[in-house]
Design a protein around this motif. Structure first.
Motif, mmCIF file in Angstrom:
data_model
loop_
_atom_site.group_PDB
_atom_site.id
_atom_site.type_symbol
_atom_site.label_atom_id
_atom_site.label_comp_id
_atom_site.label_asym_id
_atom_site.label_seq_id
_atom_site.Cartn_x
_atom_site.Cartn_y
_atom_site.Cartn_z
ATOM 1 N N ASN A 1 3.857 50.936 4.862
ATOM 2 C CA ASN A 1 4.067 49.728 5.640
ATOM 3 C C ASN A 1 3.629 49.992 7.078
ATOM 4 O O ASN A 1 4.243 50.821 7.760
ATOM 5 C CB ASN A 1 5.549 49.339 5.583
ATOM 6 N N ASN B 1 6.917 42.575 -7.939
ATOM 7 C CA ASN B 1 7.826 43.342 -7.079
ATOM 8 C C ASN B 1 7.958 42.727 -5.686
ATOM 9 O O ASN B 1 8.782 43.177 -4.889
ATOM 10 C CB ASN B 1 7.346 44.789 -6.943
ATOM 11 N N TRP B 2 7.130 41.747 -5.396
ATOM 12 C CA TRP B 2 7.089 41.182 -4.048
ATOM 13 C C TRP B 2 7.470 39.702 -4.087
ATOM 14 O O TRP B 2 7.188 38.987 -5.037
ATOM 15 C CB TRP B 2 5.679 41.334 -3.470
ATOM 16 N N ALA C 1 4.884 53.278 -7.992
ATOM 17 C CA ALA C 1 4.668 52.306 -6.914
ATOM 18 C C ALA C 1 5.281 52.808 -5.617
ATOM 19 O O ALA C 1 6.486 52.934 -5.494
ATOM 20 C CB ALA C 1 5.282 50.964 -7.293
ATOM 21 N N GLY D 1 -3.484 55.391 -4.755
ATOM 22 C CA GLY D 1 -2.495 54.679 -5.554
ATOM 23 C C GLY D 1 -1.429 53.950 -4.761
ATOM 24 O O GLY D 1 -0.480 53.414 -5.333
ATOM 25 N N TRP D 2 -1.562 53.911 -3.448
ATOM 26 C CA TRP D 2 -0.527 53.309 -2.602
ATOM 27 C C TRP D 2 -0.741 51.816 -2.426
ATOM 28 O O TRP D 2 -1.877 51.328 -2.384
ATOM 29 C CB TRP D 2 -0.534 53.971 -1.215
ATOM 30 N N THR D 3 0.343 51.096 -2.294
ATOM 31 C CA THR D 3 0.328 49.718 -1.828
ATOM 32 C C THR D 3 0.361 49.763 -0.301
ATOM 33 O O THR D 3 1.085 50.562 0.279
ATOM 34 C CB THR D 3 1.551 48.945 -2.343
ATOM 35 N N LEU D 4 -0.436 48.906 0.309
ATOM 36 C CA LEU D 4 -0.451 48.798 1.767
ATOM 37 C C LEU D 4 0.124 47.440 2.154
ATOM 38 O O LEU D 4 -0.358 46.403 1.675
ATOM 39 C CB LEU D 4 -1.878 48.929 2.292
ATOM 40 N N GLN E 1 -9.030 44.773 -6.248
ATOM 41 C CA GLN E 1 -7.656 45.017 -5.847
ATOM 42 C C GLN E 1 -6.960 43.692 -5.636
ATOM 43 O O GLN E 1 -7.523 42.760 -5.062
ATOM 44 C CB GLN E 1 -7.633 45.827 -4.552
ATOM 45 N N GLN F 1 1.037 45.069 5.473
ATOM 46 C CA GLN F 1 0.881 44.910 6.918
ATOM 47 C C GLN F 1 1.324 43.502 7.351
ATOM 48 O O GLN F 1 1.093 42.524 6.643
ATOM 49 C CB GLN F 1 -0.589 45.089 7.328
ATOM 50 N N VAL G 1 0.369 40.570 4.654
ATOM 51 C CA VAL G 1 -0.647 40.853 3.635
ATOM 52 C C VAL G 1 -0.245 42.116 2.901
ATOM 53 O O VAL G 1 0.171 43.103 3.527
ATOM 54 C CB VAL G 1 -2.034 41.050 4.281
ATOM 55 N N VAL G 2 -0.362 42.077 1.586
ATOM 56 C CA VAL G 2 -0.028 43.242 0.769
ATOM 57 C C VAL G 2 -1.209 43.563 -0.134
ATOM 58 O O VAL G 2 -1.646 42.716 -0.917
ATOM 59 C CB VAL G 2 1.231 42.977 -0.083
ATOM 60 N N TYR G 3 -1.722 44.770 -0.005
ATOM 61 C CA TYR G 3 -2.801 45.242 -0.881
ATOM 62 C C TYR G 3 -2.125 46.071 -1.969
ATOM 63 O O TYR G 3 -1.695 47.193 -1.722
ATOM 64 C CB TYR G 3 -3.790 46.098 -0.088
ATOM 65 N N LEU G 4 -2.023 45.527 -3.159
ATOM 66 C CA LEU G 4 -1.255 46.175 -4.218
ATOM 67 C C LEU G 4 -1.941 47.444 -4.698
ATOM 68 O O LEU G 4 -3.144 47.450 -5.003
ATOM 69 C CB LEU G 4 -1.078 45.227 -5.404
ATOM 70 N N GLY G 5 -1.153 48.502 -4.799
ATOM 71 C CA GLY G 5 -1.633 49.729 -5.408
ATOM 72 C C GLY G 5 -1.636 49.572 -6.927
ATOM 73 O O GLY G 5 -0.989 48.671 -7.477
ATOM 74 N N ARG G 6 -2.339 50.478 -7.600
ATOM 75 C CA ARG G 6 -2.502 50.360 -9.054
ATOM 76 C C ARG G 6 -1.190 50.507 -9.809
ATOM 77 O O ARG G 6 -1.081 50.076 -10.960
ATOM 78 C CB ARG G 6 -3.507 51.392 -9.577
ATOM 79 N N ASN G 7 -0.184 51.118 -9.194
ATOM 80 C CA ASN G 7 1.109 51.315 -9.854
ATOM 81 C C ASN G 7 2.097 50.200 -9.516
ATOM 82 O O ASN G 7 3.235 50.219 -9.977
ATOM 83 C CB ASN G 7 1.714 52.654 -9.418
ATOM 84 N N ASP G 8 1.671 49.256 -8.698
ATOM 85 C CA ASP G 8 2.565 48.198 -8.219
ATOM 86 C C ASP G 8 2.244 46.894 -8.930
ATOM 87 O O ASP G 8 1.261 46.778 -9.663
ATOM 88 C CB ASP G 8 2.395 48.048 -6.691
ATOM 89 N N ASN H 1 9.251 43.608 -0.543
ATOM 90 C CA ASN H 1 9.717 44.150 -1.826
ATOM 91 C C ASN H 1 11.144 44.667 -1.678
ATOM 92 O O ASN H 1 11.651 45.402 -2.509
ATOM 93 C CB ASN H 1 8.796 45.271 -2.330
ATOM 94 N N GLU I 1 12.071 46.526 0.903
ATOM 95 C CA GLU I 1 12.054 47.637 1.879
ATOM 96 C C GLU I 1 10.914 47.500 2.864
ATOM 97 O O GLU I 1 11.075 47.804 4.031
ATOM 98 C CB GLU I 1 11.935 48.969 1.138
ATOM 99 N N ALA I 2 9.775 47.101 2.388
ATOM 100 C CA ALA I 2 8.604 46.925 3.247
ATOM 101 C C ALA I 2 8.394 45.432 3.504
ATOM 102 O O ALA I 2 8.798 44.588 2.700
ATOM 103 C CB ALA I 2 7.363 47.530 2.589
ATOM 104 N N PHE I 3 7.739 45.142 4.636
ATOM 105 C CA PHE I 3 7.529 43.753 5.013
ATOM 106 C C PHE I 3 6.095 43.593 5.508
ATOM 107 O O PHE I 3 5.583 44.453 6.235
ATOM 108 C CB PHE I 3 8.490 43.353 6.143
ATOM 109 N N ASN J 1 7.776 53.363 6.159
ATOM 110 C CA ASN J 1 7.452 52.287 7.089
ATOM 111 C C ASN J 1 7.238 52.887 8.469
ATOM 112 O O ASN J 1 8.163 53.458 9.041
ATOM 113 C CB ASN J 1 8.609 51.274 7.184
#
Lengths: 59, 248
Positions: free
Chosen positions: B224, A37-38, B220, B243-246, A6, B248, A26-33, A19, A21-23, B196
């Motif tokens: 959050n 985008n960040w 995507a 399939g989510w982006t996490l 990952q 933190q 650390v960002v763990y990218l999902g498979r669709n991301d 991105n 909207e989210a802050f 979020n």
């Protein structure tokens, strides 16, 4: 369970990943991301943006 | 009954019985409801006297519950309300629900609000600076819930599971400013869009419910959470597998 490799993004010191909207630090990218985008902003900018997002208090 | 009358009635009784009515037909309708409820005996009274006597909490709430079934537009219904809780309100026929308790003193709502026909909860419970807990609300038909609890800075508990399965519009700000949030639950597999929930105070049960609430996505979407939330490797793996982006 198979844990696939990952992509993990980590913000530099004093910076926050967003991105739009989210802050997070650390960002763990999902498979669709995508890392595209960040982007990084300063912690101060991130705090300001998050406060503004709440911002309409009352009206 | 018009929204203004409903607001006036609610505020008037909360503040001690002074009710201002601009439309005599609405007062007639209210008087009929009071008479039909059988709460007061048959002694002749003016409508104002009857309303005044409904200050008795149980009597007032029986009438209000019956009246409220007719409400379609619940927007601003208890805006600026002075009480620490609102009277039991039947919103089964409501189709609009926004800024419901905005700028009120409401601290808790101990009954489930069955808003089974409402499709938009945008800013539904937002800007309720005193709100600490609610029993729950029916969001099962909601396509729009953005800002639903926006800036509810003291909100700690939402008891019953939230259902976001019908949401189709951006809900990133649903819990914006909910820094005190501890207890929240979701219907499993009902979160399908980025969200979020960045309170650092979430219980372990709440965190797991959020994760269980995620559907498997094909586009995507981002969960959050606060950086202080310590997820297990298994939890992270579950989020990833769906399939989510996490962030933190």
């Amino acid at each position: 369970m198979i844990i696939e490799k990952q992509t993990v993004l980590k913000a530099d010191e004093g910076m926050t990943l967003t991105n739009g909207e989210a802050f997070g630090k650390v960002v763990y990218l999902g498979r669709n991301d995508s890392a595209d985008n960040w982007h990084e902003i300063t912690d101060e900018e991130a705090e300001k943006l998050q406060e503004q997002a709440g911002g309409m208090n009352g009206e | 009954m018009s929204k203004d009358f409903q607001n006036g009635f609610a505020l008037g009784l909360a503040s001690g019985g002074v009710v201002e009515v601009a439309d005599t037909t609405e007062m007639d309708a209210l008087e009929n409801l009071i008479d039909e409820s059988g709460v007061l005996d048959s002694t002749e009274r003016t409508v104002s006297e009857k309303v005044g006597q409904l200050i008795d909490k149980a009597a007032w709430e029986n009438v209000w519950y019956e009246v409220s079934e007719n409400i379609q537009n619940a927007n601003y219904l208890f805006r600026n309300y002075q009480g620490v809780t609102i009277p039991r309100t039947n919103l089964i026929n409501a189709t609009s629900f926004g800024r419901f308790i905005q700028n009120s003193n409401v601290e808790y709502i101990d009954y489930y609000i069955d808003t089974q026909k409402v499709t938009s909860f945008q800013y539904g419970f937002a800007y309720a600076a005193s709100l600490k807990r609610i029993k729950g609300v029916n969001t099962s038909k909601a396509s729009q819930i953005n800002g639903i609890f926006m800036d509810d800075n003291l909100l700690e508990t939402i008891e019953e599971p939230l259902d976001f399965s019908s949401v189709t519009q951006n809900m990133g700000l649903a819990f914006g400013g909910c820094h005190a949030l501890k207890n929240i639950k979701f219907v499993a597999g009902s979160i399908n869009l980025s969200v979020n929930i960045t309170s650092a105070n979430l219980t372990d049960e709440s965190i797991q419910s959020i994760i269980d609430g995620l559907v498997t996505v094909e586009t995507a979407q981002t969960l959050n959470l606060n950086s202080a939330i310590a997820l297990t490797e298994e939890q992270k793996a579950t989020i990833n597998a769906k399939g989510w982006t996490l962030a933190q």
